[in-house]
Scaffold this motif. Structure first.
Motif, PDB file in Angstrom:
ATOM      1  N   TYR A 110     -13.150  -2.880   5.947  1.00  0.00           N
ATOM      2  CA  TYR A 110     -12.513  -1.858   5.108  1.00  0.00           C
ATOM      3  C   TYR A 110     -13.500  -1.411   4.029  1.00  0.00           C
ATOM      4  CZ  TYR A 110      -9.242   0.028   1.580  1.00  0.00           C
ATOM      5  OH  TYR A 110      -8.588   0.823   0.656  1.00  0.00           O
ATOM      6  N   GLY A 164     -10.511   3.624   2.636  1.00  0.00           N
ATOM      7  CA  GLY A 164      -9.402   3.787   1.700  1.00  0.00           C
ATOM      8  C   GLY A 164      -9.923   3.895   0.276  1.00  0.00           C
ATOM      9  N   MET A 165      -9.010   3.802  -0.673  1.00  0.00           N
ATOM     10  CA  MET A 165      -9.393   3.964  -2.091  1.00  0.00           C
ATOM     11  C   MET A 165      -8.809   2.832  -2.942  1.00  0.00           C
ATOM     12  SD  MET A 165      -8.348   7.976  -2.338  1.00  0.00           S
ATOM     13  CE  MET A 165      -8.590   9.083  -0.947  1.00  0.00           C
ATOM     14  N   SER A 166      -8.656   1.658  -2.348  1.00  0.00           N
ATOM     15  CA  SER A 166      -8.001   0.575  -3.105  1.00  0.00           C
ATOM     16  C   SER A 166      -8.458  -0.787  -2.605  1.00  0.00           C
ATOM     17  CB  SER A 166      -6.472   0.696  -2.951  1.00  0.00           C
ATOM     18  OG  SER A 166      -6.076   0.314  -1.648  1.00  0.00           O
ATOM     19  N   VAL A 199      -0.218  10.660   5.419  1.00  0.00           N
ATOM     20  CA  VAL A 199      -0.416   9.228   5.198  1.00  0.00           C
ATOM     21  C   VAL A 199       0.951   8.563   4.985  1.00  0.00           C
ATOM     22  CG1 VAL A 199      -1.327   7.546   3.517  1.00  0.00           C
ATOM     23  CG2 VAL A 199      -2.769   9.448   4.312  1.00  0.00           C
ATOM     24  N   HIS A 206       4.343   4.835  -4.225  1.00  0.00           N
ATOM     25  CA  HIS A 206       4.179   3.569  -4.957  1.00  0.00           C
ATOM     26  C   HIS A 206       5.298   3.509  -5.998  1.00  0.00           C
ATOM     27  CE1 HIS A 206       0.137   2.400  -3.419  1.00  0.00           C
ATOM     28  NE2 HIS A 206       0.099   3.692  -3.149  1.00  0.00           N
ATOM     29  N   HIS A 266      -4.571   2.674  -8.832  1.00  0.00           N
ATOM     30  CA  HIS A 266      -5.839   3.062  -8.206  1.00  0.00           C
ATOM     31  C   HIS A 266      -6.821   3.504  -9.294  1.00  0.00           C
ATOM     32  CE1 HIS A 266      -2.585   3.829  -5.291  1.00  0.00           C
ATOM     33  NE2 HIS A 266      -3.457   3.455  -4.374  1.00  0.00           N
ATOM     34  N   TYR A 299      -8.683   5.945  -9.522  1.00  0.00           N
ATOM     35  CA  TYR A 299      -8.749   7.389  -9.795  1.00  0.00           C
ATOM     36  C   TYR A 299      -7.570   7.879 -10.625  1.00  0.00           C
ATOM     37  CZ  TYR A 299      -5.512   7.504  -5.791  1.00  0.00           C
ATOM     38  OH  TYR A 299      -4.465   7.265  -4.952  1.00  0.00           O
ATOM     39  N   ARG A 347       0.815   0.041  -6.487  1.00  0.00           N
ATOM     40  CA  ARG A 347      -0.430  -0.441  -7.084  1.00  0.00           C
ATOM     41  C   ARG A 347      -1.070   0.641  -7.955  1.00  0.00           C
ATOM     42  NH1 ARG A 347      -2.938  -0.507  -1.846  1.00  0.00           N
ATOM     43  NH2 ARG A 347      -3.539  -2.675  -2.084  1.00  0.00           N
ATOM     44  N   GLY A 405       0.820  -1.206   0.000  1.00  0.00           N
ATOM     45  CA  GLY A 405       0.000   0.000   0.000  1.00  0.00           C
ATOM     46  C   GLY A 405       0.855   1.257   0.000  1.00  0.00           C
ATOM     47  N   HIS A 462      -2.088  13.476   1.903  1.00  0.00           N
ATOM     48  CA  HIS A 462      -1.345  12.272   1.509  1.00  0.00           C
ATOM     49  C   HIS A 462       0.043  12.270   2.161  1.00  0.00           C
ATOM     50  CE1 HIS A 462      -0.491   8.715  -0.789  1.00  0.00           C
ATOM     51  NE2 HIS A 462       0.489   9.276  -1.476  1.00  0.00           N
ATOM     52  N   ASN A 498      -2.757  -1.776   2.680  1.00  0.00           N
ATOM     53  CA  ASN A 498      -3.118  -0.409   2.282  1.00  0.00           C
ATOM     54  C   ASN A 498      -2.989   0.538   3.468  1.00  0.00           C
ATOM     55  OD1 ASN A 498      -5.712  -0.297   3.815  1.00  0.00           O
ATOM     56  ND2 ASN A 498      -6.336  -1.870   2.338  1.00  0.00           N
ATOM     57  N   ALA A 499      -2.973   1.816   3.126  1.00  0.00           N
ATOM     58  CA  ALA A 499      -3.066   2.876   4.124  1.00  0.00           C
ATOM     59  C   ALA A 499      -4.532   3.279   4.189  1.00  0.00           C
ATOM     60  CB  ALA A 499      -2.210   4.063   3.694  1.00  0.00           C
ATOM     61  N   TYR A 542     -10.572  12.823  -0.195  1.00  0.00           N
ATOM     62  CA  TYR A 542     -10.859  12.137   1.061  1.00  0.00           C
ATOM     63  C   TYR A 542     -12.324  12.403   1.403  1.00  0.00           C
ATOM     64  CZ  TYR A 542      -5.790  11.664   1.509  1.00  0.00           C
ATOM     65  OH  TYR A 542      -4.470  11.352   1.283  1.00  0.00           O
TER      66      TYR A 542
HETATM   67  O1  LIG Z   1      -4.740   2.188  -0.668  1.00  0.00           O
HETATM   68  P1  LIG Z   1      -3.345   2.674  -0.800  1.00  0.00           P
HETATM   69  O2  LIG Z   1      -2.725   2.322  -2.091  1.00  0.00           O
HETATM   70  O3  LIG Z   1      -2.512   2.268   0.394  1.00  0.00           O
HETATM   71  O4  LIG Z   1      -3.423   4.279  -0.788  1.00  0.00           O
HETATM   72  C1  LIG Z   1      -4.190   5.061   0.113  1.00  0.00           C
HETATM   73  O5  LIG Z   1      -3.512   6.281   0.244  1.00  0.00           O
HETATM   74  C2  LIG Z   1      -3.984   7.217  -0.759  1.00  0.00           C
HETATM   75  C3  LIG Z   1      -4.486   8.446  -0.053  1.00  0.00           C
HETATM   76  O6  LIG Z   1      -3.553   8.982   0.809  1.00  0.00           O
HETATM   77  C4  LIG Z   1      -5.149   6.532  -1.458  1.00  0.00           C
HETATM   78  O7  LIG Z   1      -4.732   6.016  -2.690  1.00  0.00           O
HETATM   79  C5  LIG Z   1      -5.529   5.447  -0.497  1.00  0.00           C
HETATM   80  O8  LIG Z   1      -6.170   4.357  -1.132  1.00  0.00           O
END
Ligand SMILES: O=P(O)(O)O[C@H]1O[C@H](CO)[C@@H](O)[C@H]1O
Length: 304
Positions: A213, A239-241, A281, A86, A108, A110, A106, A54, A278, A138-139, A221
């Motif tokens: 999750y 999260g977004m993944s 993060v 990444h 995403h 978006y 990875r 992640g 981010h 993931n984060a 966000y």
């Molecule tokens: O899910 P990973 O790839 O860890 O990334 C997380 O961190 C990003 C936002 O800071 C978003 O892409 C979210 O999904």
């Protein structure tokens, strides 16, 4: 087979223009990509475990012993990673005594030019390389009030928001060689691996949580009201993944273990809102790098 050109060892890649060069739903085209990967790496054995790192969690890939690193730039059809944190490397080598393949970065939904199936391409390639288990990380923002910054959360189940709205990596032509048209997601996160992870965390004195999750579309966000909405429906982390990768893995019959690093606490109060960035993060992920690495290593040591 439409237009995947691999000629004379020259490997075009999809970084700037090639997103339409291959169909990520086409088994035979993906086999060609998998062959190109195989031909560029001196495989010691069939990798049994795949790992996806992640945001900011690339340290997991850096822990791999006897690594062979293949940049995504050398894999035809792979887009480049555009999100900071990444790296964009596929790494083969040993972790926890097992031969693994690790995606250090990875895709995403978006990101520019992505569709969900393209984002999940690394999972299908790892399937064709022979993995039986996928460890996905993931984060994420913590929603459960019991969660703290820096906690690890074993993913027990998920809410795949884009998938529920028709944006699933399984939409479109289905090649039965990947798996069935209709996939049951009732047991996506393997219960034995979850139990193993909780035991490992306890033994290693790693702060651990377990929870649900949610994958949102991003890249924005969530607003406080949206966080409240997800909290109300039982979410523990946002999260977004991940869910698109897990869905594809389950279709292929790969067993999955997933965990989130809680990098921020998602806020529900618009009057006292806290900005999420981010950068923070990535800082949280960096701080947790060693912990995440030893957590994954110890789990792999004990995977049958
Ligand atoms: O899910 P990973 O790839 O860890 O990334 C997380 O961190 C990003 C936002 O800071 C978003 O892409 C979210 O999904």
């Amino acid at each position: 087979m439409n237009g995947l050109h691999v000629q004379n060892g020259h490997l075009p890649n999809g970084n700037s223009h090639g997103l339409s060069m291959f169909d990520p739903r086409d088994y035979d085209e993906l086999l060609q990509i998998t062959d190109v990967v195989r031909n560029q790496v001196d495989l010691k054995e069939t990798p049994s475990i795949g790992i996806i790192c992640g945001s900011g969690l690339g340290d997991i890939g850096d822990c791999i012993k006897e690594p062979q690193v293949l940049s995504y730039k050398k894999i035809p059809g792979f887009p480049s990673t555009s999100v900071v944190g990444h790296k964009g490397n596929m790494i083969f080598g040993y972790l926890g005594g097992k031969y693994v393949v690790c995606m250090q970065g990875r895709f995403h939904p978006y990101e520019h030019g992505m569709d969900l199936a393209l984002c999940a391409t690394p999972v299908r390639v790892m399937h064709q390389l022979g993995i039986k288990t996928l460890i996905v990380s993931n984060a994420a923002g913590g929603v459960n009030p019991a969660f703290n910054y820096g906690d690890l959360m074993v993913i027990k189940d998920h809410i795949f928001m884009p998938g529920l709205c028709g944006f699933s990596p399984l939409v479109g032509i289905n090649d039965p060689r990947f798996g069935p048209r209709f996939v049951s997601i009732h047991d996506a996160y393997d219960i034995n691996l979850r139990r193993l992870a909780l035991t490992v965390a306890q033994e290693e004195n790693i702060r651990i949580q377990e929870g649900i999750y949610v994958m949102c579309g991003g890249p924005q966000y969530e607003s406080p009201a949206e966080v409240m909405y997800f909290k109300t429906v039982g979410a523990d982390a946002l999260g977004m993944s991940t869910c698109h990768e897990v869905t594809v893995a389950r279709q292929c019959g790969i067993r999955v273990f997933g965990f989130s690093l809680i990098t921020n606490i998602a806020n529900t109060d618009a009057d006292n809102s806290v900005e999420v960035t981010h950068e923070e993060v990535l800082v949280a992920a960096k701080e947790a790098g060693f912990r995440a690495c030893s957590f994954v290593t110890k789990i792999i040591e004990r995977i049958e």
